[in-house]
Write an enzyme that holds these catalytic residues in place. Structure first.
Site, PDB file in Angstrom:
ATOM      1  N   ASP A 247      36.830  37.654  44.867  1.00 45.19           N
ATOM      2  CA  ASP A 247      37.022  37.853  43.432  1.00 45.19           C
ATOM      3  C   ASP A 247      36.281  36.716  42.720  1.00 45.19           C
ATOM      4  OD1 ASP A 247      38.226  38.886  40.979  1.00 45.19           O
ATOM      5  OD2 ASP A 247      39.571  37.164  41.035  1.00 45.19           O
ATOM      6  N   SER A 248      36.185  36.837  41.399  1.00 39.08           N
ATOM      7  CA  SER A 248      35.566  35.746  40.626  1.00 39.08           C
ATOM      8  C   SER A 248      36.444  34.496  40.621  1.00 39.08           C
ATOM      9  CB  SER A 248      35.346  36.208  39.190  1.00 39.08           C
ATOM     10  OG  SER A 248      36.593  36.430  38.575  1.00 39.08           O
TER      11      SER A 248
ATOM     12  N   CYS B 280      38.144  42.749  42.945  1.00 42.10           N
ATOM     13  CA  CYS B 280      37.705  42.449  41.582  1.00 42.10           C
ATOM     14  C   CYS B 280      37.215  43.749  40.952  1.00 42.10           C
ATOM     15  CB  CYS B 280      36.578  41.419  41.642  1.00 42.10           C
ATOM     16  SG  CYS B 280      35.833  41.073  40.042  1.00 42.10           S
TER      17      CYS B 280
ATOM     18  N   GLU C 166      43.687  32.134  34.305  1.00 47.95           N
ATOM     19  CA  GLU C 166      43.082  31.047  35.092  1.00 47.95           C
ATOM     20  C   GLU C 166      43.545  29.675  34.597  1.00 47.95           C
ATOM     21  OE1 GLU C 166      40.517  30.792  37.580  1.00 47.95           O
ATOM     22  OE2 GLU C 166      40.333  32.941  37.960  1.00 47.95           O
TER      23      GLU C 166
ATOM     24  N   CYS D 104      42.041  44.890  36.050  1.00 47.51           N
ATOM     25  CA  CYS D 104      41.506  43.558  36.354  1.00 47.51           C
ATOM     26  C   CYS D 104      42.559  42.901  37.236  1.00 47.51           C
ATOM     27  CB  CYS D 104      41.312  42.748  35.073  1.00 47.51           C
ATOM     28  SG  CYS D 104      40.874  41.013  35.394  1.00 47.51           S
TER      29      CYS D 104
ATOM     30  N   HIS E 133      43.318  39.962  37.707  1.00 54.10           N
ATOM     31  CA  HIS E 133      44.034  38.833  37.092  1.00 54.10           C
ATOM     32  C   HIS E 133      45.263  39.313  36.302  1.00 54.10           C
ATOM     33  CE1 HIS E 133      40.338  36.557  37.842  1.00 54.10           C
ATOM     34  NE2 HIS E 133      40.927  35.460  37.431  1.00 54.10           N
TER      35      HIS E 133
END
Ligand code: DGL
Length: 269
Positions: free
Chosen positions: A10-11, A73, A152, A186, A188
């Site tokens: 993932d990012s 992701c 994040e 997403c 996240h």
């Protein structure tokens, strides 16, 4: 090669929500996770850049002996699947079509909302996946770019009034749409689930990629005859391209584990 590892990337920290379910679902597999913290977020970047980053992540994971890769992701799954498949022949699973199928099966009125990064929403990957199942489905898509940096930023932002204000502003878009299902497009976003649920309301069912992707990974390994025959607990390697000190507390909170060994790597050219 049933003894290879499962690569997951993932990012940043979002893919850890998927990794957690993969560890639970496939406890005997050796797993390697890469979070590209140095270059996160991917969601505001161009398709070309996302493809480049995805191919660099793939190269890194394959160099570590992976037998299959999970793209944890949505942004990469929506924008770089073709580039990945054109360059790698090992089994690769993304999150979009599986999550779309789950959302479709759970929706009663076939009015489905999708939230994701700008790159995911602009790709219309979810809309295409849902319409390929049933072209009469109504799809309402909204990008929520501030959610990734808020997730994040740290645990204290996951259930915070500022994050809630951001959600309220974004979700005005869904007023009068009558959606009964909302895809968290997403990886996240499950970290902000409490706020998302409170804001969108109890009558809207939230669907995310984590559990269904873990299940689909097992099916993919079975079909490719790659499932490990080992009975011992699998190993876990975690890499970040950014600061280990920053990654560690978020990683422990998401995975619910202490004593995680995180290593630093650089996948760029
Ligand atoms: N977690 C990611 C996704 O599922 C990427 C978020 C980002 O880097 O913008 O889309």
């Amino acid at each position: 090669m049933t003894d290879g590892k499962i690569g997951v990337f993932d990012s940043g920290i979002g893919g850890l929500t998927v990794l957690k379910e993969i560890i639970n679902y496939l406890p005997n597999e050796d797993i390697i996770y890469f979070g590209d913290g140095k270059r996160t977020p991917y969601g505001g970047k161009s398709k070309e850049t996302i493809e480049l980053f995805a191919l660099q992540s793939m190269k890194f994971l394959v160099s570590k002996g992976t037998k299959a890769v999970v793209i944890a992701c949505n942004t990469v799954s929506s924008n770089a699947m073709d580039a990945i498949r054109a360059n790698y022949s090992i089994p690769v699973i993304g999150v979009v079509s599986t999550t779309a199928q789950l959302a479709f099966s759970e929706s009663r009125n076939k009015k489905i909302g999708v939230i994701g990064t700008k790159a995911t929403i602009e790709s219309c990957a979810y809309e295409k996946a849902l319409k390929s199942i049933d072209k009469s489905v109504y799809v309402y898509q909204k990008s929520c770019p501030l959610f990734v940096p808020l997730a994040e930023e740290g645990i204290e932002w996951w259930d915070d009034e500022i994050t809630e204000m951001v959600a309220k502003r974004y979700f005005k878009f869904f007023n009068n749409t009558d959606i009964d299902t909302l895809i968290l497009g997403c990886t996240h976003y499950p970290l902000l689930k409490k706020i998302i649920k409170r804001t969108i309301g109890d009558n809207v069912n939230l669907v995310d990629s984590a559990l269904i992707t873990a299940r689909k990974t097992k099916v993919m390994l079975e079909q490719a005859k790659l499932l490990t025959t080992d009975k011992k607990k699998g190993s876990l390697e975690i890499y970040t391209s950014d600061s280990i000190e920053r990654f560690l507390p978020l990683c422990s909170a998401i995975l619910g584990m202490n004593n995680i060994n995180i290593q630093k790597c650089d996948v760029g050219e």
